[in-house]
Enzyme design. Structure first.
Site, PDB file in Angstrom:
ATOM      1  CG  HIS A 147      -6.089  -6.037   0.972  1.00  0.00           C
ATOM      2  ND1 HIS A 147      -7.099  -5.426   1.668  1.00  0.00           N
ATOM      3  CD2 HIS A 147      -4.952  -5.770   1.650  1.00  0.00           C
ATOM      4  CE1 HIS A 147      -6.587  -4.832   2.726  1.00  0.00           C
ATOM      5  NE2 HIS A 147      -5.299  -5.020   2.738  1.00  0.00           N
TER       6      HIS A 147
ATOM      7  CG  HIS B 229      -1.760  -1.191   1.367  1.00  0.00           C
ATOM      8  ND1 HIS B 229      -2.581  -1.629   0.356  1.00  0.00           N
ATOM      9  CD2 HIS B 229      -1.904  -2.076   2.384  1.00  0.00           C
ATOM     10  CE1 HIS B 229      -3.195  -2.733   0.771  1.00  0.00           C
ATOM     11  NE2 HIS B 229      -2.795  -3.030   1.979  1.00  0.00           N
TER      12      HIS B 229
END
Lengths: 329, 207
Positions: free
Chosen positions: A218, A56
């Site tokens: 994700h 991320h």
């Protein structure tokens, strides 16, 4: 899979080491764990810890620094860090004022952070938490795990971090973090999937003319698939969902147009162009805009829009000084 | 009866099975989750294997507790804490024994399942590992009560676990990352339920 890596086993370690080497004035790494803390620990304030799976970037380690986080814990790609790493992070930053954990609402993250907190409390550290769940794509109900935490988390880091810097108590910092969570909503879409290095395969497959709507961070598929839309159309669709969820009418807001990793700034600005116009038309006043990569999904092509409703307190804290690798204010 | 060495051998066997099925489990997880279940399970049992020498000579409760703590502290994600909790609770229930029988095993499994339910705030019917664990336990208890031998009891458990995996296909996920797909999770088997069926089959194959 085509990635500039050395081996799938060393992706997380090498990334963290490279990050620390880029920002030695801001960051240092704890021995034996992928936990990043401020280069100079600040005492006398509530300490903030966040984290999650890797992939991320710049979240979360890029937000470690003055006015934001004190520690970020990086798990394997898309996998919550284990509780022992989180515990080491808590111990490294703990002050007499206590520690606030900013957790994104995923089953694994919540379990691992809570287990670490239980262990830290046994060692006499005061720990509280907030759980971010800003994604309106996912239906919230008593019977499910509820909404995901996505890019709105960065606003929580910024505002709770600024509050902690004022010397506020743990309860006060927790309360303002919760206020951000209560007032921020996000939703995203993707045009290309991401590929976890260790798996080597894309998280889903899309035809040339398709996109995933209601995407998480994700690489998991979204809530549904649609034919590719123009920037304006998909922006309208996402904003409609966000604005329907809480009453923003007549309020001041901060906007984040977050890139997922492979969507260029060019497209993000086109999207923001529409966001700004739609909000202006509805009488919602944008006082601060973040356009860029804040909460990515490795190499996914896509974006999310977050809208944070502000009051005077949130507005002041959002504008307060921050000096971190990824956000300076 | 099953002694300490056999328990460690079975744990090592579980590691091999997770490694062999890493890609399969990851593909299942790719479809409805975030595509890392096989990777995490293999990584977790590889950590357990690293500790295998230290496990030798410990009592069975301790072996299982150590395995659980390794999974909890090294794996992360949700499979680490959930499987880790299951092994820790099983270890605590079985206690300081050097030999165990089927009743001990079933008692340990039951405690492990209760641990998973509590840690994951979940129950059966939510498209999770519990959907193969719970029917397997029930089938084994029934066989055991009927006086079947160890192999027959375990075989009944494996069959029930595999049926449980099949039964997750029409379910709508309400827990874990598959829940974000809602109705789109229908038609796909749950990776966590599948990995439990593999682990139980490995235990069965050891007899």
């Amino acid at each position: 899979m085509k990635k500039f890596i050395n081996s799938v086993e060393t992706v997380e370690d090498e990334m963290i080491q490279g990050l620390v080497k880029a920002y030695p004035k801001y960051l240092k790494k704890i021995d034996g764990h992928n936990v990043i803390v401020r280069a100079n620990k600040k005492e006398g304030k509530v300490a903030l810890i966040s984290g999650g799976g890797s992939g991320h970037e710049p979240a979360h380690a890029g937000y470690v620094g003055e006015g934001m986080l004190d520690a970020a814990v990086a798990g394997a790609v898309y996998t919550s860090p284990a509780s022992d790493a989180i515990l080491e992070g808590i111990k490294a930053i703990a002050t007499d004022q206590g520690v606030l954990m900013v957790i994104k609402n995923y089953t694994g993250d919540v379990m691992n952070f809570e287990m670490a907190a239980e262990m830290a409390e046994m060692e006499g550290i005061k720990v509280k938490q907030v759980v971010v769940n800003d994604d309106v794509a996912v239906k919230d109900s008593l019977y499910t795990v509820g909404r995901r935490g996505v890019a709105g988390t960065v606003f929580v880091h910024k505002i709770a971090g600024a509050m902690a810097e004022t010397g506020a108590s743990l309860d006060e910092v927790q309360a303002v973090a919760q206020k951000v969570i209560d007032n921020v909503r996000s939703m995203g879409a993707a045009s290309l999937p991401s590929t976890i290095p260790a798996s080597g395969k894309p998280g889903f497959e899309l035809a040339e003319d398709e996109m995933e709507v209601g995407i998480g961070i994700h690489g998991e598929p979204g809530t549904h698939r649609e034919k590719m839309m123009t920037a304006n159309d998909i922006t309208d669709h996402l904003l409609e969902r966000i604005l329907a969820d809480i009453d923003y009418s007549g309020s001041e807001v901060a906007v984040m147009v977050n890139g997922s990793g492979s969507t260029p700034l060019m497209e993000l600005y086109i999207i923001n162009n529409r966001v700004a116009d739609v909000l202006a038309e509805k009488g919602i006043k944008v006082v601060d805009t973040y356009v860029g990569e804040y909460m990515t999904s490795i190499d996914m092509a896509g974006f999310s829009i977050s809208v944070l409703k502000l009051d005077d307190q949130l507005k002041e804290l959002l504008a307060a000084k921050a000096d971190t690798p990824a956000i300076k204010a | 009866m099953t002694d300490q060495k056999k328990v460690v051998d079975i744990l090592l066997g579980m590691g091999r099975v997770m490694e062999e099925n890493k890609e399969f489990l990851t593909d299942l997880d790719n479809t409805i989750g975030d595509g890392d279940h096989g990777i995490n399970m293999a990584r977790g049992f590889a950590e357990v294997e690293k500790q295998a020498e230290g496990l030798a000579g410990k009592d069975i409760g301790n072996i299982l507790k150590t395995t659980g703590m390794t999974l909890v502290s090294k794996v992360g994600g949700s499979s680490g804490p959930l499987y880790g909790t299951a092994f820790m609770k099983a270890g605590m229930t079985i206690g300081a024994k050097t030999e165990i029988g089927m009743d001990d095993f079933l008692g340990g499994l039951e405690a492990g399942i209760e641990g998973v339910k509590a840690r994951g705030k979940s129950t059966t019917g939510e498209k999770t590992m519990l959907d193969s664990m719970v029917p397997a336990l029930e089938a084994m208890k029934e066989k055991q009560a009927a006086g079947a031998d160890v192999k027959a009891v375990l075989e009944a458990g494996v069959a029930a676990a595999e049926a449980g995996v099949e039964a997750t296909k029409p379910m709508v996920a309400t827990k874990g990352r598959a829940s974000y797909l809602g109705e789109r999770s229908v038609g796909h088997q749950d990776p966590g339920a599948t990995s439990f069926a593999f682990l139980l089959k490995e235990i069965c194959n050891a007899y």
